[in-house]
Design a protein around this motif. Structure first.
Motif, PDB file in Angstrom:
ATOM      1  N   UNK A 258      -4.013  11.551  -9.709  1.00 51.56           N
ATOM      2  CA  UNK A 258      -3.140  10.408  -9.910  1.00 51.56           C
ATOM      3  C   UNK A 258      -1.827  10.531  -9.140  1.00 51.56           C
ATOM      4  N   UNK A 259      -1.231  11.733  -9.153  1.00 53.70           N
ATOM      5  CA  UNK A 259       0.014  11.936  -8.414  1.00 53.70           C
ATOM      6  C   UNK A 259      -0.202  11.734  -6.919  1.00 53.70           C
ATOM      7  N   UNK A 260      -1.332  12.204  -6.410  1.00 57.86           N
ATOM      8  CA  UNK A 260      -1.575  12.054  -4.965  1.00 57.86           C
ATOM      9  C   UNK A 260      -1.921  10.608  -4.617  1.00 57.86           C
ATOM     10  N   UNK A 261      -2.570   9.893  -5.542  1.00 60.45           N
ATOM     11  CA  UNK A 261      -2.806   8.467  -5.301  1.00 60.45           C
ATOM     12  C   UNK A 261      -1.485   7.712  -5.245  1.00 60.45           C
ATOM     13  N   UNK A 262      -0.546   8.115  -6.080  1.00 65.96           N
ATOM     14  CA  UNK A 262       0.772   7.456  -6.089  1.00 65.96           C
ATOM     15  C   UNK A 262       1.508   7.665  -4.771  1.00 65.96           C
ATOM     16  N   UNK A 263       1.384   8.864  -4.226  1.00 65.45           N
ATOM     17  CA  UNK A 263       2.073   9.158  -2.957  1.00 65.45           C
ATOM     18  C   UNK A 263       1.251   8.767  -1.745  1.00 65.45           C
ATOM     19  N   UNK A 265      -1.496  10.180  -0.592  1.00 67.26           N
ATOM     20  CA  UNK A 265      -2.093  11.293   0.149  1.00 67.26           C
ATOM     21  C   UNK A 265      -3.606  11.406  -0.041  1.00 67.26           C
ATOM     22  N   UNK A 266      -4.185  10.527  -0.843  1.00 66.70           N
ATOM     23  CA  UNK A 266      -5.622  10.528  -1.066  1.00 66.70           C
ATOM     24  C   UNK A 266      -6.049   9.081  -1.285  1.00 66.70           C
ATOM     25  N   UNK A 267      -7.220   8.723  -0.774  1.00 66.25           N
ATOM     26  CA  UNK A 267      -7.648   7.335  -0.955  1.00 66.25           C
ATOM     27  C   UNK A 267      -8.317   7.159  -2.310  1.00 66.25           C
ATOM     28  N   UNK A 268      -8.491   5.882  -2.708  1.00 60.56           N
ATOM     29  CA  UNK A 268      -8.998   5.548  -4.040  1.00 60.56           C
ATOM     30  C   UNK A 268     -10.421   6.067  -4.252  1.00 60.56           C
ATOM     31  N   UNK A 269     -11.306   5.889  -3.294  1.00 59.86           N
ATOM     32  CA  UNK A 269     -12.695   6.315  -3.454  1.00 59.86           C
ATOM     33  C   UNK A 269     -12.812   7.806  -3.657  1.00 59.86           C
ATOM     34  N   UNK A 270     -12.104   8.565  -2.863  1.00 58.67           N
ATOM     35  CA  UNK A 270     -12.149  10.028  -3.006  1.00 58.67           C
ATOM     36  C   UNK A 270     -11.597  10.465  -4.357  1.00 58.67           C
ATOM     37  N   UNK A 271     -10.473   9.857  -4.768  1.00 59.91           N
ATOM     38  CA  UNK A 271      -9.889  10.204  -6.062  1.00 59.91           C
ATOM     39  C   UNK A 271     -10.820   9.904  -7.216  1.00 59.91           C
TER      40      UNK A 271
END
Length: 531
Positions: A258-263, A265-271
């Motif tokens: 969630x923190x990386x999605x906020x910044x 640094x990671x796309x939605x599908x991968x997360x």
């Protein structure tokens, strides 16, 4: 108690194929679950981005159908595997005990508990726990490997936290093992005491001691209830602890994603894939912990049964057509130092041989040695096939006909059965039954009096084809008239067979061709009793 004993595959070959099938189904379900994570994330991404849902939705639906099919197949195979393996275990135990001497068999309490409750408790062990154990060894590894390629940071979190689950499961399992052993011991005590009370109930009632056993059975039952509740509390607490630990670990993965999605640094599908795969790495281990408690009794039963199945034993009597003899025979009960029989040389010719002597001098033990039910401590026994009629003869809950022809080794026509019953004046008793020879008997011959049961098993011995008939107090439950009738049947049976009878009745002794008096608890070495 071990989580998995490879000896089960050796001693119970019926378990190999279903276990391999269940393990393959479990691994396939894990792989399908990983695929479902990718399909579900594709559907969510398509919805968020406004992309077509056709292919992702079809892929997801296909995976759901595949997983449902695997679940159905797994349930069917598990049900069949549990039943077949528990039945095979019970059959092998009984076969092994029948091939052993009376001294080598377990005590009745242990035997009854193991063959009934113990064999039944193996079902969840084979059908649930072992397949879950295989899945726990394979599926988390697959999930972590996929996570490494999808999101290495989430994979690192899982790798660092995943060992905590088997560690806590092992700690809780050690406590469960001790509780299960106590519960198994309480169950064996309850079974043994209840069995002894049922067997001695007529005597207890006759002497006014029956009511006291109600309190004793109640105390033993309460001890079993308390140990069972301790095991159940441990099961619930361990499941809650593993669930809490797995939830915290998955939450750590979700927070990092969630923190990386906020910044960004990671796309939605991968997360989404990382969040959906993380629970699948923990779930098989949690399932093993849950199934272990329901299978603990089965593991304990297998730990007690497998050593019994590994013991190879044969009856000690050596086949010798036309010969019934003992040479330098000696026997001492296990745990005792005083021999019951010592230095006995015995040769018995065709006809009626009567054994007499005071109670406790070894008459019944000698019959069991001649029949091969006990292994001599010294010397040897040579005997042809024998038919032993004990003071507590075995009667099944089958029909009267089945009880009469048991062990005959041939097809016995009804005319011969009725003739034998008529000779013992049992034809009227059987004919009065609603179904005649097809009338089923109750447990231990319930429905017949003690005297009728004694004459029925004597009729069974007469219909048998054994060259030697051993009778232990054949008239103990009969009045004088019935005893005279039985004596005449025994005398006729001895015309073409060797009949050895233990008795205290002088009437049967007067009919004997040979008399073997056992005057003491041991027979002096070198003494020979020859018929």
């Amino acid at each position: 108690m071990r989580p998995f004993d490879p000896a089960i595959l050796r001693t119970l070959p019926q378990a190999r194929r279903p276990l391999a099938t269940l393990a393959a189904i479990g691994v396939a379900q894990g792989a399908a679950t990983i695929g479902t994570a990718f399909a579900l994330s594709s559907v969510v991404v398509a919805v968020v981005k406004g992309m077509p849902l056709g292919h992702p939705a079809a892929y997801l639906a296909l995976l759901f159908v595949f997983r449902g099919t695997l679940a159905l197949a797994g349930e069917r195979v598990a049900a069949a595997a549990g039943t077949s393996v528990s039945g095979a275990l019970r059959e092998q135990l009984l076969s092994r005990w029948l091939a052993q001497t009376a001294d080598e068999r377990p005590d009745p309490a242990t035997g009854v508990t193991l063959a009934s409750q113990g064999a039944a408790s193996v079902e969840p062990y084979v059908a649930r726990y072992l397949p879950a154990l295989v899945s726990a060894a394979v599926v988390p590894v697959l999930a972590v490997l996929v996570l490494v390629f999808v999101d290495w940071l989430s994979a690192l979190v899982v790798v660092l936290t995943l060992p905590l689950l088997p560690l806590f499961a092992a700690l809780i399992g050690a406590t469960t093992r001790d509780a299960t052993e106590r519960r198994w011991g309480a169950l064996a005590d309850l079974s043994g005491h209840f069995l002894d009370v049922v067997r001695g109930l007529p005597t207890l009632v006759a002497y006014g001691r029956g009511d006291r056993q109600v309190k004793t059975i109640g105390e033993v039952s309460q001890a079993h209830r308390r140990t069972t509740m301790v095991t159940l509390r441990l099961a619930f607490l361990s499941s809650a602890a593993l669930e809490l630990l797995a939830t915290i670990c998955v939450a750590i993965v979700a927070v990092t994603v969630g923190l990386r999605l906020t910044h960004g640094s990671i796309d939605l599908g991968t997360g989404l894939v990382a969040i959906l795969l993380a629970p699948e790495a923990y779930w098989p281990i949690r399932r093993v912990g849950a199934e272990f408690h329901s299978a603990a009794d089965g593991a304990e039963a297998l730990a007690a049964a497998i050593p019994m199945l590994d013991v190879v034993s044969t009856m000690p009597t050596t086949a010798g057509p036309g010969t019934l003899s003992a040479r330098d025979l000696g026997y001492t009960y296990p745990g005792s130092t005083e021999p019951v029989i010592e230095g006995l040389d015995l040769t018995i010719a065709p006809g009626l041989t009567v054994l007499t002597g005071p109670s406790g001098c070894g008459k019944s033990t000698l019959l069991e040695l001649l029949a091969g039910l006990r292994r001599p401590s010294a010397g040897s026994v040579t005997a042809p096939p024998t038919h032993l009629v004990t003071q507590r003869p075995f009667l099944t809950t089958a029909s009267i006909r089945d009880n009469l022809v048991m062990g005959a080794g041939r097809a016995v026509p009804d005319d011969e059965i009725w003739a034998t019953l008529r000779e013992l004046e049992l034809d009227g008793v059987v004919a009065a039954q609603r179904q005649g020879l097809d009338t089923p008997l109750g447990d231990d011959g319930r429905g017949l009096s003690a005297g009728q049961r004694a004459r029925l098993v004597l009729a069974r011995a007469g219909l048998g084809s054994a060259d030697v008939v051993l009778l232990d107090e054949p008239t103990a439950h009969l009045d004088d008239d019935s005893a005279a009738l039985v004596h005449s049947v025994i005398r006729r049976m001895a015309r073409d067979r060797r009949v050895v009878a233990v008795t205290h009745r002088p009437e049967l002794l007067a009919l004997a061709d040979q008399h073997v008096p056992l005057l003491t608890r041991s027979i002096p070495a070198g003494r020979e009793v020859r018929a």
